[in-house]
Write a protein that holds these residues in place. Structure first.
Motif, PDB file in Angstrom:
ATOM      1  N   PHE A 680     -45.782  -7.629 -55.787  1.00 44.82           N
ATOM      2  CA  PHE A 680     -45.179  -7.660 -54.641  1.00 44.82           C
ATOM      3  C   PHE A 680     -44.955  -9.110 -54.238  1.00 44.82           C
ATOM      4  O   PHE A 680     -45.879  -9.668 -53.891  1.00 44.82           O
ATOM      5  N   THR A 681     -43.770  -9.701 -53.932  1.00 41.23           N
ATOM      6  CA  THR A 681     -43.511 -10.987 -53.701  1.00 41.23           C
ATOM      7  C   THR A 681     -42.295 -11.265 -52.963  1.00 41.23           C
ATOM      8  O   THR A 681     -41.526 -10.500 -52.581  1.00 41.23           O
ATOM      9  N   HIS A 682     -42.124 -12.581 -52.561  1.00 39.48           N
ATOM     10  CA  HIS A 682     -41.036 -13.054 -51.786  1.00 39.48           C
ATOM     11  C   HIS A 682     -40.496 -14.412 -52.446  1.00 39.48           C
ATOM     12  O   HIS A 682     -41.396 -15.068 -52.939  1.00 39.48           O
ATOM     13  N   PHE A 683     -39.214 -14.614 -52.554  1.00 38.18           N
ATOM     14  CA  PHE A 683     -38.731 -16.093 -53.122  1.00 38.18           C
ATOM     15  C   PHE A 683     -37.489 -16.203 -52.611  1.00 38.18           C
ATOM     16  O   PHE A 683     -36.408 -15.151 -52.293  1.00 38.18           O
ATOM     17  N   ALA A 684     -36.775 -17.537 -52.346  1.00 41.16           N
ATOM     18  CA  ALA A 684     -35.320 -17.780 -51.862  1.00 41.16           C
ATOM     19  C   ALA A 684     -34.730 -17.775 -53.048  1.00 41.16           C
ATOM     20  O   ALA A 684     -34.894 -18.144 -54.294  1.00 41.16           O
ATOM     21  N   ILE A 685     -33.374 -17.229 -53.049  1.00 38.61           N
ATOM     22  CA  ILE A 685     -32.299 -17.246 -54.122  1.00 38.61           C
ATOM     23  C   ILE A 685     -31.761 -18.880 -54.081  1.00 38.61           C
ATOM     24  O   ILE A 685     -31.445 -19.576 -53.336  1.00 38.61           O
ATOM     25  N   SER A 686     -31.938 -19.516 -55.584  1.00 43.29           N
ATOM     26  CA  SER A 686     -31.377 -20.604 -55.621  1.00 43.29           C
ATOM     27  C   SER A 686     -29.954 -20.616 -55.928  1.00 43.29           C
ATOM     28  O   SER A 686     -29.215 -19.687 -56.087  1.00 43.29           O
ATOM     29  N   GLU A 687     -29.343 -21.963 -55.964  1.00 43.09           N
ATOM     30  CA  GLU A 687     -27.698 -21.834 -56.240  1.00 43.09           C
ATOM     31  C   GLU A 687     -27.431 -21.506 -57.446  1.00 43.09           C
ATOM     32  O   GLU A 687     -26.237 -21.141 -57.717  1.00 43.09           O
ATOM     33  N   THR A 688     -28.479 -21.350 -58.601  1.00 39.38           N
ATOM     34  CA  THR A 688     -28.166 -21.035 -59.926  1.00 39.38           C
ATOM     35  C   THR A 688     -28.437 -19.585 -60.360  1.00 39.38           C
ATOM     36  O   THR A 688     -28.387 -19.118 -61.290  1.00 39.38           O
ATOM     37  N   SER A 689     -28.901 -18.597 -59.288  1.00 40.42           N
ATOM     38  CA  SER A 689     -29.492 -17.421 -59.380  1.00 40.42           C
ATOM     39  C   SER A 689     -28.116 -16.518 -59.823  1.00 40.42           C
ATOM     40  O   SER A 689     -26.940 -16.526 -59.136  1.00 40.42           O
ATOM     41  N   PRO A 690     -28.435 -15.310 -60.693  1.00 40.93           N
ATOM     42  CA  PRO A 690     -27.048 -14.837 -61.247  1.00 40.93           C
ATOM     43  C   PRO A 690     -27.008 -13.647 -60.100  1.00 40.93           C
ATOM     44  O   PRO A 690     -25.843 -13.073 -60.350  1.00 40.93           O
ATOM     45  N   LEU A 691     -27.612 -13.923 -58.842  1.00 34.25           N
ATOM     46  CA  LEU A 691     -27.326 -12.537 -58.055  1.00 34.25           C
ATOM     47  C   LEU A 691     -26.335 -13.405 -57.103  1.00 34.25           C
ATOM     48  O   LEU A 691     -25.717 -12.433 -56.132  1.00 34.25           O
ATOM     49  N   ILE A 692     -25.928 -14.649 -56.848  1.00 33.18           N
ATOM     50  CA  ILE A 692     -25.160 -15.133 -55.924  1.00 33.18           C
ATOM     51  C   ILE A 692     -23.665 -14.522 -55.921  1.00 33.18           C
ATOM     52  O   ILE A 692     -23.113 -14.391 -57.219  1.00 33.18           O
ATOM     53  N   GLY A 693     -23.090 -13.916 -54.939  1.00 37.43           N
ATOM     54  CA  GLY A 693     -21.834 -13.289 -54.763  1.00 37.43           C
ATOM     55  C   GLY A 693     -21.949 -11.982 -55.117  1.00 37.43           C
ATOM     56  O   GLY A 693     -20.688 -11.394 -54.940  1.00 37.43           O
ATOM     57  N   LYS A 694     -22.980 -11.500 -55.749  1.00 37.66           N
ATOM     58  CA  LYS A 694     -23.184  -9.995 -56.142  1.00 37.66           C
ATOM     59  C   LYS A 694     -23.575  -9.175 -54.964  1.00 37.66           C
ATOM     60  O   LYS A 694     -24.091  -9.322 -53.847  1.00 37.66           O
ATOM     61  N   LYS A 695     -23.181  -7.678 -54.901  1.00 39.91           N
ATOM     62  CA  LYS A 695     -23.548  -6.766 -53.952  1.00 39.91           C
ATOM     63  C   LYS A 695     -24.901  -6.231 -54.584  1.00 39.91           C
ATOM     64  O   LYS A 695     -24.794  -5.925 -55.814  1.00 39.91           O
ATOM     65  N   LEU A 696     -25.793  -5.722 -53.786  1.00 41.74           N
ATOM     66  CA  LEU A 696     -26.884  -4.791 -54.260  1.00 41.74           C
ATOM     67  C   LEU A 696     -26.362  -3.880 -55.363  1.00 41.74           C
ATOM     68  O   LEU A 696     -27.157  -3.557 -56.312  1.00 41.74           O
ATOM     69  N   ALA A 697     -25.258  -3.069 -55.097  1.00 39.59           N
ATOM     70  CA  ALA A 697     -25.179  -1.887 -55.908  1.00 39.59           C
ATOM     71  C   ALA A 697     -24.718  -2.353 -57.372  1.00 39.59           C
ATOM     72  O   ALA A 697     -24.746  -1.534 -57.969  1.00 39.59           O
ATOM     73  N   GLY A 698     -24.184  -3.471 -57.467  1.00 38.89           N
ATOM     74  CA  GLY A 698     -24.057  -4.213 -58.793  1.00 38.89           C
ATOM     75  C   GLY A 698     -24.935  -5.068 -59.551  1.00 38.89           C
ATOM     76  O   GLY A 698     -24.700  -5.636 -60.297  1.00 38.89           O
ATOM     77  N   ALA A 699     -26.012  -5.289 -58.625  1.00 38.41           N
ATOM     78  CA  ALA A 699     -26.881  -6.188 -59.228  1.00 38.41           C
ATOM     79  C   ALA A 699     -27.792  -5.781 -60.427  1.00 38.41           C
ATOM     80  O   ALA A 699     -28.405  -6.602 -60.759  1.00 38.41           O
ATOM     81  N   ARG A 700     -28.118  -4.227 -60.351  1.00 41.36           N
ATOM     82  CA  ARG A 700     -28.645  -3.904 -61.451  1.00 41.36           C
ATOM     83  C   ARG A 700     -30.241  -4.387 -61.277  1.00 41.36           C
ATOM     84  O   ARG A 700     -30.899  -4.508 -62.356  1.00 41.36           O
ATOM     85  N   LEU A 701     -30.741  -4.510 -60.179  1.00 37.43           N
ATOM     86  CA  LEU A 701     -32.285  -4.715 -60.211  1.00 37.43           C
ATOM     87  C   LEU A 701     -33.240  -3.780 -60.721  1.00 37.43           C
ATOM     88  O   LEU A 701     -34.022  -4.544 -61.401  1.00 37.43           O
ATOM     89  N   ARG A 702     -32.906  -2.711 -60.644  1.00 34.87           N
ATOM     90  CA  ARG A 702     -33.842  -1.725 -61.309  1.00 34.87           C
ATOM     91  C   ARG A 702     -33.717  -1.629 -62.788  1.00 34.87           C
ATOM     92  O   ARG A 702     -34.500  -1.677 -63.572  1.00 34.87           O
ATOM     93  N   GLU A 703     -32.451  -1.453 -63.097  1.00 34.06           N
ATOM     94  CA  GLU A 703     -32.299  -1.488 -64.618  1.00 34.06           C
ATOM     95  C   GLU A 703     -32.429  -2.648 -65.610  1.00 34.06           C
ATOM     96  O   GLU A 703     -33.049  -2.453 -66.539  1.00 34.06           O
ATOM     97  N   ASP A 704     -32.026  -3.889 -64.773  1.00 35.22           N
ATOM     98  CA  ASP A 704     -32.206  -5.142 -65.805  1.00 35.22           C
ATOM     99  C   ASP A 704     -33.567  -5.832 -65.343  1.00 35.22           C
ATOM    100  O   ASP A 704     -33.752  -6.633 -66.350  1.00 35.22           O
ATOM    101  N   TYR A 705     -34.096  -5.704 -63.982  1.00 34.48           N
ATOM    102  CA  TYR A 705     -35.085  -6.577 -63.995  1.00 34.48           C
ATOM    103  C   TYR A 705     -36.447  -5.755 -63.490  1.00 34.48           C
ATOM    104  O   TYR A 705     -37.349  -6.404 -62.868  1.00 34.48           O
ATOM    105  N   LYS A 706     -36.433  -4.645 -63.573  1.00 34.42           N
ATOM    106  CA  LYS A 706     -37.491  -3.477 -63.214  1.00 34.42           C
ATOM    107  C   LYS A 706     -38.021  -3.795 -61.939  1.00 34.42           C
ATOM    108  O   LYS A 706     -39.145  -3.832 -61.816  1.00 34.42           O
ATOM    109  N   SER A 707     -37.061  -4.067 -60.967  1.00 34.00           N
ATOM    110  CA  SER A 707     -37.480  -4.426 -59.541  1.00 34.00           C
ATOM    111  C   SER A 707     -36.842  -3.718 -58.703  1.00 34.00           C
ATOM    112  O   SER A 707     -36.112  -2.917 -58.645  1.00 34.00           O
TER     113      SER A 707
END
Length: 747
Positions: A680-707
């Motif tokens: 369990f951790t926390h971190f800031a999203i960088s400029e190069t993160s693949p999440l930039i501009g995505k919504k949570l529904a389409g980020a696939r955190l559970r499926e692709d990142y087991k998070s």
């Protein structure tokens, strides 16, 4: 000389731990169980591998390995608890029994056919019958199959197998000492083990939770580690003094502590110690691997590997089917058990230590374990295709028969008066066994130590005969509650009312009279045992008969009151963990209770402030305390946030607490949080993160990142709930739980 031995000890320990660290890193990168890495490290450190430094004194490693077994068994005991065994039910016990007996018989036959002695063949069968909890847990987690329907049944079977393994170690020790398979000696060993287990658990569960409850507010993590390990080694020593092994005592103490509310805390604190000495043990196992023996016995190793895989599938599936499980669950369970592991090594170490195990068997078993560990994920994945094939080709009559049997075995049986009496008789039989064991143990202490001591102290004031009589009467008074429990069967008010309403021909009176007669006869024998050596046999029997009359006519109210007090305390200690969680026995006023719940990773309030969670308005409860790690926050403010692992104290009614419990303790769908791969951790999203501009529904955190996203911090102390339409921006701070390696890609 002593300095040289100490230097040799440290040198050898440094070598094996360094090699162990390197091997585990490599095996972790290869996504293989670290246990295999330890075995490889042990082989490299052994004299059998000429291309690296070897340990100077193998006796040193034996010392560390024995210490490792003690800590390892203590940790297994912490995960065991007899509450889990009871919850596992008769299905798991029956399945485990079928597997163990089937594999032991197969192993014995193979051992005899290879020319091994009877004792070696029995040890071989025992080693082939123990599936590895560690390896199965790792494989199911890696395959993301922990949520499958068959998994709880497999874990229940493994819990029972752990207990069977401990019992088996005692029996094997007896066989090894006598070097014969004598039925009488085996029965004697089992009865002796049962006697001491009952005493240890009764006394342990009565005293230890009481001590923890009284001093919980001052026991820090450091103190808890000292207390837990001290109790572990104390029970191990007591076990040896009683004629058993160190490992048995360690397992028993772990099982006792597993029933306390502090079990998770103890397990967390002891884990680093277990990891260290467990690693040394598995490394010592690898040191026994001899390549020449492996080459020489390649055929036998292959045969035993096939036997383990095929045998576990057949007996595991058959056991599940026999206990009423559907064919699909039965086959999935059987295919999951296709390996041997830590208990096989421990049994092999036991045989080697006792000097009865052929030197070639140890490396053979280690090699079989390595092979079956590698094949385990393959067979787990192949269980479903195999089931589909079997179901397709199985005759329809057989399918219908299995389905009908499964439904019948799992159907609820309507209670009747006969069933009620069966329940009462079972309860009384349990009380007879438990209290008889307590009385026999107390009799030993009284006759050996206490009565002679009291007589010696009283003799200056009275005659020897009067001092002895006073001591005996006092002893009988102290034991009165236990004798009363043996004589008088316990029938609840509801049971008595039901039976009286249907009374016909002495339905209530006669069975109770029979049980009282049996209890009275047992009491005569136990009182005679206490008095033997002090008075003649005839006198002892007469005193026992008079004592029973006095107990039932004069001492009954006092004995019943004391017995109720003892049983209430004991049952409270047994259920303390559950009661503390639900607040059942922590009444405040009226129907209000104080309960302590542990926040899970799937809790919908995780990351929120208490005032935003609004538990009082939604569920009617009041949060009165939050404990985070070792820090306790009494009466927390509304700005305090809720995080996974927090232990929250709430006040509410039974209904309110039961409604809130599943929400707060929801573990979510991510991998087990106790795994080293999850954090369990926390971190800031960088400029190069693949999440930039995505919504949570389409980020696939559970499926692709087991998070699992807990909360999004945007700006100064502005926390946003993770709704599906929230859009990620550079600089957002994600509070998240999941796979450490995969989360690195999100940063």
């Amino acid at each position: 000389m002593e300095e040289l031995q100490i230097q040799s000890l440290i040198t050898d320990l440094a070598l094996i731990l360094t090699l162990g660290a390197a091997a585990t890193i490599i095996f972790k990168l290869l996504k293989q169980p670290v246990v295999l890495g330890y075995i490889v490290a042990g082989f490299i450190a052994s004299p059998h591998f000429a291309y690296s430094p070897s340990v100077g004194n193998e006796a040193n490693i034996e010392f560390w390995a024995q210490l490792g077994i003690i800590v390892l068994l203590f940790s297994l005991g912490l995960e065991f608890s007899f509450k889990k065994l009871i919850n596992a039910g008769g299905s798991a016990i029956s399945t485990a029994l079928i597997i163990v007996l089937g594999m032991m018989s197969t192993g014995f036959v193979i051992g005899k056919s290879m020319g091994f002695t009877s004792v070696n063949s029995i040890f071989l069968g025992a080693m082939l019958s123990m599936s590895s909890t560690t390896i199965i847990l790792k494989a199911l987690t890696d395959l993301n199959m922990r949520h499958r329907k068959f998994v709880p049944g497999v874990f229940a079977v493994l819990i029972v197998e752990d207990l069977f393994a401990v019992v088996m170690m005692v029996i094997l020790s007896s066989i090894a000492i006598d070097e014969t398979v004598a039925g009488g000696e085996m029965v004697k060993s089992i009865l002796k083990l049962a006697f001491f287990l009952i005493i240890w658990f009764v006394v342990g569960l009565f005293l230890i939770p009481t001590m923890f409850r009284k001093f919980r507010h001052i026991i820090s993590d450091e103190m808890m580690l000292i207390i837990a390990m001290g109790l572990c080694f104390l029970m191990a020593i007591f076990s040896v003094a009683s004629g058993f092994s160190l490992a048995l005592g360690a397992f028993v103490m772990g099982s006792i502590l597993a029933g306390t509310p502090d079990a998770e805390r103890i397990e967390r604190i002891v884990n680093p110690v277990k990891d260290l000495f467990g690693a040394v043990f598995f490394i010592s196992v690898g040191m026994m691997v001899n390549p020449q023996v492996i080459v020489q016995y390649a055929g036998i190793i292959t045969l035993l590997s096939v036997v383990v895989i095929v045998g576990m599938i057949i007996f595991g599936t058959s056991g599940m089917l026999a206990t009423g499980q559907p064919l699909k669950i039965a086959m999935e369970s059987g295919f999951s058990l296709t390996q041997i592991g830590e208990f096989s090594f421990i049994i092999a170490t036991l045989g080697t230590t006792l000097g009865v195990l052929d030197a070639s068997i140890y490396p053979i078993i280690v090699t079989v374990s390595v092979i079956t560990t590698f094949t385990t994920p393959f067979f787990i994945k192949s269980s479903l295709p195999c089931y589909n094939f079997v179901e397709k080709h199985l005759p329809k009559k057989w399918n219908a028969l299995l389905d009908g049997y499964s439904k019948t075995a799992n159907a609820d049986v309507k209670p009747s008066h006969r069933n009620m009496w069966v329940s009462i008789v079972k309860r009384h039989a349990t009380r007879l066994v438990l209290y008889s064991v307590v009385i026999v143990a107390a009799t030993f202490m009284l006759r050996t130590y206490l009565i002679p001591l009291v007589v010696k102290l009283l003799e200056p004031m009275m005659s020897h005969n009067l001092a002895l009589l006073t001591s005996v009467v006092g002893s009988l008074l102290v034991l009165s509650p236990f004798f009363y429990a043996i004589i008088n069967p316990k029938i609840t008010r509801k049971e008595r009312k039901t039976l009286l309403a249907a009374d016909a021909g002495g339905l209530v009176v006669m069975p109770r009279v029979v049980m009282m007669i049996v209890g009275g006869m047992l009491t005569v024998g136990l009182v005679t045992l206490l008095l033997s050596g002090f008075y003649p046999s005839v006198t002892s029997v007469l005193v026992a008969l008079v004592y029973i009359v006095v107990l039932l006519l004069l001492l009954a109210p006092m004995a019943r009151k004391q017995l109720d007090s003892v049983e209430k305390r004991f049952i409270s200690n047994v259920n303390e963990r559950e009661n503390r969680r639900t607040g059942k026995e922590n009444n405040l006023v009226s129907d209000m209770h104080l309960a302590f719940m542990t926040v899970g990773y799937g809790c919908p309030f995780v990351g929120e402030r208490l005032k935003n969670a609004d538990l009082r308005r939604k569920y009617g409860v009041n949060v009165v305390a939050i404990q985070r790690n070792s820090v306790r926050y009494p009466i927390p403010t509304g700005n305090m946030r809720i995080f996974p692992g927090d232990q929250i104290g709430v006040i509410g009614t039974d209904d309110q607490i039961q409604t809130l419990l599943p929400l707060l303790e929801d573990k979510g769908t991510v991998n087990d949080a106790t795994s080293a791969d999850v954090q369990f951790t926390h971190f800031a999203i960088s400029e190069t993160s693949p999440l930039i501009g995505k919504k949570l529904a389409g980020a696939r955190l559970r499926e692709d990142y087991k998070s699992l996203l807990v909360s999004v911090e945007r700006g100064d102390d502005n926390f946003l709930s993770p709704t599906p339409d929230i859009e990620f921006e550079a600089g957002d701070v994600l509070w998240i739980v999941g796979d450490k390696e995969l989360m690195k890609k999100l940063k």
